[in-house]
Enzyme design. Structure first.
Site, PDB file in Angstrom:
ATOM      1  N   HIS A  19     -21.919  43.916  18.477  1.00  0.00           N
ATOM      2  CA  HIS A  19     -21.235  45.093  19.037  1.00  0.00           C
ATOM      3  C   HIS A  19     -19.733  44.821  19.161  1.00  0.00           C
ATOM      4  CE1 HIS A  19     -25.346  45.862  21.064  1.00  0.00           C
ATOM      5  NE2 HIS A  19     -25.209  46.789  20.135  1.00  0.00           N
ATOM      6  N   LYS A  43     -36.248  53.305  26.098  1.00  0.00           N
ATOM      7  CA  LYS A  43     -36.171  52.019  25.403  1.00  0.00           C
ATOM      8  C   LYS A  43     -36.498  50.849  26.343  1.00  0.00           C
ATOM      9  CE  LYS A  43     -33.377  50.374  21.604  1.00  0.00           C
ATOM     10  NZ  LYS A  43     -32.069  50.347  20.979  1.00  0.00           N
ATOM     11  N   ARG A  93     -25.669  47.660   9.941  1.00  0.00           N
ATOM     12  CA  ARG A  93     -25.919  46.250   9.639  1.00  0.00           C
ATOM     13  C   ARG A  93     -26.583  46.065   8.283  1.00  0.00           C
ATOM     14  NH1 ARG A  93     -29.335  45.415  14.746  1.00  0.00           N
ATOM     15  NH2 ARG A  93     -29.758  47.539  14.088  1.00  0.00           N
ATOM     16  N   SER A 131     -30.134  43.320  19.855  1.00  0.00           N
ATOM     17  CA  SER A 131     -30.349  43.019  21.273  1.00  0.00           C
ATOM     18  C   SER A 131     -31.794  42.606  21.541  1.00  0.00           C
ATOM     19  CB  SER A 131     -29.987  44.229  22.120  1.00  0.00           C
ATOM     20  OG  SER A 131     -28.639  44.542  21.937  1.00  0.00           O
TER      21      SER A 131
HETATM   22  N1  COA Z   1     -24.369  44.385  15.712  1.00  0.00           N
HETATM   23  C1  COA Z   1     -25.450  43.913  16.323  1.00  0.00           C
HETATM   24  N2  COA Z   1     -26.440  44.679  16.772  1.00  0.00           N
HETATM   25  C2  COA Z   1     -26.317  46.000  16.604  1.00  0.00           C
HETATM   26  C3  COA Z   1     -25.213  46.561  15.975  1.00  0.00           C
HETATM   27  C4  COA Z   1     -24.206  45.702  15.518  1.00  0.00           C
HETATM   28  N3  COA Z   1     -23.125  46.127  14.898  1.00  0.00           N
HETATM   29  N4  COA Z   1     -25.391  47.904  15.924  1.00  0.00           N
HETATM   30  C5  COA Z   1     -26.560  48.153  16.502  1.00  0.00           C
HETATM   31  N5  COA Z   1     -27.124  47.003  16.915  1.00  0.00           N
HETATM   32  C6  COA Z   1     -28.455  46.826  17.486  1.00  0.00           C
HETATM   33  C7  COA Z   1     -28.550  47.005  18.944  1.00  0.00           C
HETATM   34  O1  COA Z   1     -28.405  45.783  19.611  1.00  0.00           O
HETATM   35  C8  COA Z   1     -29.926  47.606  19.083  1.00  0.00           C
HETATM   36  O2  COA Z   1     -30.886  46.603  19.078  1.00  0.00           O
HETATM   37  P1  COA Z   1     -32.305  46.804  19.777  1.00  0.00           P
HETATM   38  O3  COA Z   1     -32.903  48.056  19.201  1.00  0.00           O
HETATM   39  O4  COA Z   1     -32.983  45.576  19.421  1.00  0.00           O
HETATM   40  O5  COA Z   1     -32.016  46.955  21.246  1.00  0.00           O
HETATM   41  C9  COA Z   1     -30.120  48.405  17.819  1.00  0.00           C
HETATM   42  O6  COA Z   1     -29.253  47.847  16.903  1.00  0.00           O
HETATM   43  C10 COA Z   1     -29.758  49.847  17.890  1.00  0.00           C
HETATM   44  O7  COA Z   1     -29.187  50.084  19.115  1.00  0.00           O
HETATM   45  P2  COA Z   1     -27.933  50.922  19.522  1.00  0.00           P
HETATM   46  O8  COA Z   1     -26.805  50.748  18.596  1.00  0.00           O
HETATM   47  O9  COA Z   1     -27.699  50.635  20.951  1.00  0.00           O
HETATM   48  O10 COA Z   1     -28.463  52.320  19.309  1.00  0.00           O
HETATM   49  P3  COA Z   1     -29.696  52.927  19.949  1.00  0.00           P
HETATM   50  O11 COA Z   1     -30.534  53.347  18.818  1.00  0.00           O
HETATM   51  O12 COA Z   1     -30.324  52.080  20.982  1.00  0.00           O
HETATM   52  O13 COA Z   1     -29.015  54.117  20.712  1.00  0.00           O
HETATM   53  C11 COA Z   1     -27.892  56.215  20.916  1.00  0.00           C
HETATM   54  C12 COA Z   1     -28.618  55.213  20.030  1.00  0.00           C
HETATM   55  C13 COA Z   1     -27.782  55.793  22.340  1.00  0.00           C
HETATM   56  C14 COA Z   1     -26.517  56.353  20.334  1.00  0.00           C
HETATM   57  C15 COA Z   1     -28.687  57.521  20.767  1.00  0.00           C
HETATM   58  O14 COA Z   1     -30.015  57.316  21.146  1.00  0.00           O
HETATM   59  C16 COA Z   1     -28.088  58.637  21.579  1.00  0.00           C
HETATM   60  O15 COA Z   1     -27.117  59.218  21.205  1.00  0.00           O
HETATM   61  N6  COA Z   1     -28.712  58.945  22.736  1.00  0.00           N
HETATM   62  C17 COA Z   1     -28.290  60.011  23.607  1.00  0.00           C
HETATM   63  C18 COA Z   1     -29.232  61.201  23.515  1.00  0.00           C
HETATM   64  C19 COA Z   1     -28.903  62.030  22.314  1.00  0.00           C
HETATM   65  O16 COA Z   1     -27.842  62.587  22.171  1.00  0.00           O
HETATM   66  N7  COA Z   1     -29.890  62.162  21.437  1.00  0.00           N
HETATM   67  C20 COA Z   1     -29.790  62.916  20.229  1.00  0.00           C
HETATM   68  C21 COA Z   1     -29.394  62.015  19.094  1.00  0.00           C
HETATM   69  S1  COA Z   1     -29.334  62.911  17.589  1.00  0.00           S
END
Ligand code: COA
Length: 161
Positions: A19, A43, A93, A131
């Site tokens: 991140h 989650k 990624r 994560s």
């Molecule tokens: N480097 C390392 N890890 C990364 C990364 C990077 N550059 N980019 C993403 N990740 C990992 C995260 O650690 C996470 O790992 P995990 O699943 O093992 O915990 C995973 O990739 C994806 O996580 P994250 O980037 O936090 O996205 P998410 O899918 O958990 O969350 C939101 C996505 C919060 C942006 C999305 O759910 C959201 O917008 N929620 C709000 C509600 C909403 O508007 N919904 C409608 C969406 S269309």
């Protein structure tokens, strides 16, 4: 002059060096970056939103640039609107990230056509970090300092005992 405000949303449970890599890249593109921590109860995060926000604040404290870290519940498009951000930053990624990310960006843009997503490629050194794996390694007593900051590693150690 138009100020480019970007929003980098995620669960950040916890923030990883992956991140951080995206945050550093995003700061080169936008004038102000809002790191938006989704409560995302579905989650099953181990850290509260406040704890996740605090860990991010600690990790970014030496970065140059205008950064705000906030927690949010509800829709990302609403959070972006409230903060006058019209650029969503997401890290990619691997190819496997693309389908989900592409769908999400399409849905968000459909809800607010002013909003565009910029995908930033993860650096080679962090493209495998997630994560969920970091938490598993910490839970099993492994060393996570390759993947997270010292502060986050300490918090994980405390959590898993
Ligand atoms: N480097 C390392 N890890 C990364 C990364 C990077 N550059 N980019 C993403 N990740 C990992 C995260 O650690 C996470 O790992 P995990 O699943 O093992 O915990 C995973 O990739 C994806 O996580 P994250 O980037 O936090 O996205 P998410 O899918 O958990 O969350 C939101 C996505 C919060 C942006 C999305 O759910 C959201 O917008 N929620 C709000 C509600 C909403 O508007 N919904 C409608 C969406 S269309």
């Amino acid at each position: 002059m138009v100020k480019h405000i970007g929003i980098y949303p995620g669960t950040f449970d916890p923030i990883t060096l992956g991140h951080m890599d995206i945050i550093k890249k995003a700061l080169k593109i936008v004038d102000e970056l809002i790191i938006a921590v989704a409560s995302h109860p579905g989650k099953g995060p181990i850290f509260s939103v406040d704890e996740r926000v605090e860990m991010i604040k600690e990790d970014i404290k030496n970065l140059k640039g205008k950064i705000k870290v906030i927690g949010f519940e509800g829709l990302l498009v609403e959070c972006a609107r409230e903060n006058n951000a019209y650029i969503i930053i997401r890290g990619l990624r691997a190819v496997s990230d693309f389908e989900y990310e592409f769908q999400m960006s399409g849905m968000n843009t459909r809800m607010n056509p002013e909003l565009q997503t910029i995908f930033l490629p993860a650096s080679e050194s962090t493209h495998f970090v997630a994560s969920r794996f970091v938490k598993e390694i910490a839970r099993l007593g492994g060393d996570v300092t390759e993947f997270v900051s010292k502060n986050v590693a300490k918090k994980l150690k405390k959590y898993f005992g």
